[in-house]
Design an enzyme around this catalytic site. Structure first.
Site, PDB file in Angstrom:
ATOM      1  N   GLU A  99      43.484  73.033  46.879  1.00  0.00           N
ATOM      2  CA  GLU A  99      42.790  72.624  45.667  1.00  0.00           C
ATOM      3  C   GLU A  99      43.015  71.126  45.432  1.00  0.00           C
ATOM      4  OE1 GLU A  99      43.165  73.766  40.891  1.00  0.00           O
ATOM      5  OE2 GLU A  99      44.733  74.356  42.316  1.00  0.00           O
ATOM      6  N   TRP A 100      41.949  70.425  45.057  1.00  0.00           N
ATOM      7  CA  TRP A 100      42.077  69.005  44.719  1.00  0.00           C
ATOM      8  C   TRP A 100      42.473  68.873  43.259  1.00  0.00           C
ATOM      9  CZ3 TRP A 100      42.483  64.402  46.931  1.00  0.00           C
ATOM     10  CH2 TRP A 100      42.319  63.266  46.129  1.00  0.00           C
ATOM     11  N   LEU A 101      43.545  68.164  42.999  1.00  0.00           N
ATOM     12  CA  LEU A 101      43.986  67.893  41.637  1.00  0.00           C
ATOM     13  C   LEU A 101      43.957  66.390  41.415  1.00  0.00           C
ATOM     14  CD1 LEU A 101      47.049  70.344  41.415  1.00  0.00           C
ATOM     15  CD2 LEU A 101      44.765  70.665  40.431  1.00  0.00           C
TER      16      LEU A 101
ATOM     17  N   ASP B 297      62.348  70.901  47.907  1.00  0.00           N
ATOM     18  CA  ASP B 297      62.235  69.490  48.301  1.00  0.00           C
ATOM     19  C   ASP B 297      61.725  68.688  47.101  1.00  0.00           C
ATOM     20  OD1 ASP B 297      62.296  67.229  49.891  1.00  0.00           O
ATOM     21  OD2 ASP B 297      60.433  67.689  50.964  1.00  0.00           O
TER      22      ASP B 297
END
Length: 287
Positions: A92-94, A194
């Site tokens: 998904e592009w955020l 991480d």
């Protein structure tokens, strides 16, 4: 390659996707990243060698488990696989922007909610993954001290010796773990693994997001410790976290122990002065 990725996206989303714009963006330290768009929909695509596709599979599994907790926002994995000579993952592009103190307080609170997700198998995960480009061993283990000694510090010390590192007190440190962790009750928590500043941020709407995980079930303090390793998160983050899930007494000593894992990993990845830093940390822990 891109045609194969477009076809895979189309199959998953149930409508035709044909990328018309591909813009290079940061994909982290070891991957190539692209914003891929058909002018209506945009996705984030990370590429690496085809041999590294298992790394992307593990990333997708970790993100899916995080999503399932209904706590903190992470990019939704769309699909992953091999196209030509490349392994890929589509996310998904955020649209990322700047957060304020309210955003960071919410990030702390929502991370604490994620850390409440536990399991009955103990410490570890369903598959090995990577920390940076280093293999991260996640063999299920009933005891946290045993897991951390063998699969975190022990494994990194093993790699470091092969790289020529010298850690005179490593055996003394490993033998001291039961004493260092004696009064600390640990439950297996779903952790990011991480969580430094480069793997956290806020959307343009101010919603907190974490990404690029090295997921497993471990002591939740490993995540909080790492947020302090490279400059620290804003104070509002720790306020929000402790309001939701207060840290136990003795965290300050354990923080150095848990961050030793990442400094050893940095030595194994980059060499340089990280060995000296690791030895100083060992001395500090053993005092």
């Amino acid at each position: 390659m891109w045609t194969e990725i477009d076809v895979h996206i189309s199959r998953v989303i149930g409508e035709k996707f044909q990328s018309q714009q591909r813009r290079s963006v940061s994909g982290g330290c070891i991957n190539q990243g692209y914003a891929v768009s058909d002018r209506t929909l945009t996705y984030f695509v990370k590429l690496n060698q085809a041999s590294q596709v298992a790394m992307f599979e593990a990333e997708a599994l970790g993100l899916e488990q995080m999503l399932a907790t209904n706590s903190i926002r992470v990019p939704k994995p769309i699909c992953w696989g091999v196209a030509g000579n490349s392994g890929y993952i589509v996310l998904e592009w955020l649209e990322m922007g700047g957060g304020n103190s309210t955003s960071w307080e919410e990030m702390g609170r929502k991370l604490a909610m994620m850390h409440k997700a536990t399991n009955q198998q103990g410490y570890g995960w369903d598959m090995n993954n990577t920390i940076g480009s280093t293999p991260q061993i996640n063999t299920w283990t009933a005891d946290w001290i045993q897991f951390y000694a063998k699969h975190r510090l022990g494994y990194q010390f093993h790699l470091a010796r092969r790289r020529g590192g010298s850690f005179p007190k490593q055996d003394e440190l490993l033998a001291a773990l039961p004493e260092i962790l004696a009064d600390h009750e640990v439950q297996p928590s779903l952790v990011h693994g991480d969580l430094w500043g480069g793997n956290a941020g806020c959307t343009v709407a101010g919603e907190p997001v974490i990404f690029d995980p090295a997921t497993y079930f471990g002591d939740r303090e490993v995540d909080i410790a790492m947020t302090e390793l490279f400059g620290g998160f804003p104070a509002a983050f720790y306020k929000g976290y402790n309001q939701e899930f207060p840290l136990d007494a003795g965290y300050e000593r354990r923080k150095t122990l848990y961050n030793l894992y990442h400094i050893l990993n940095h030595f194994n990845l980059f060499g340089g002065g990280y060995a000296s830093q690791a030895n100083r940390m060992i001395e500090q822990i053993l005092r």
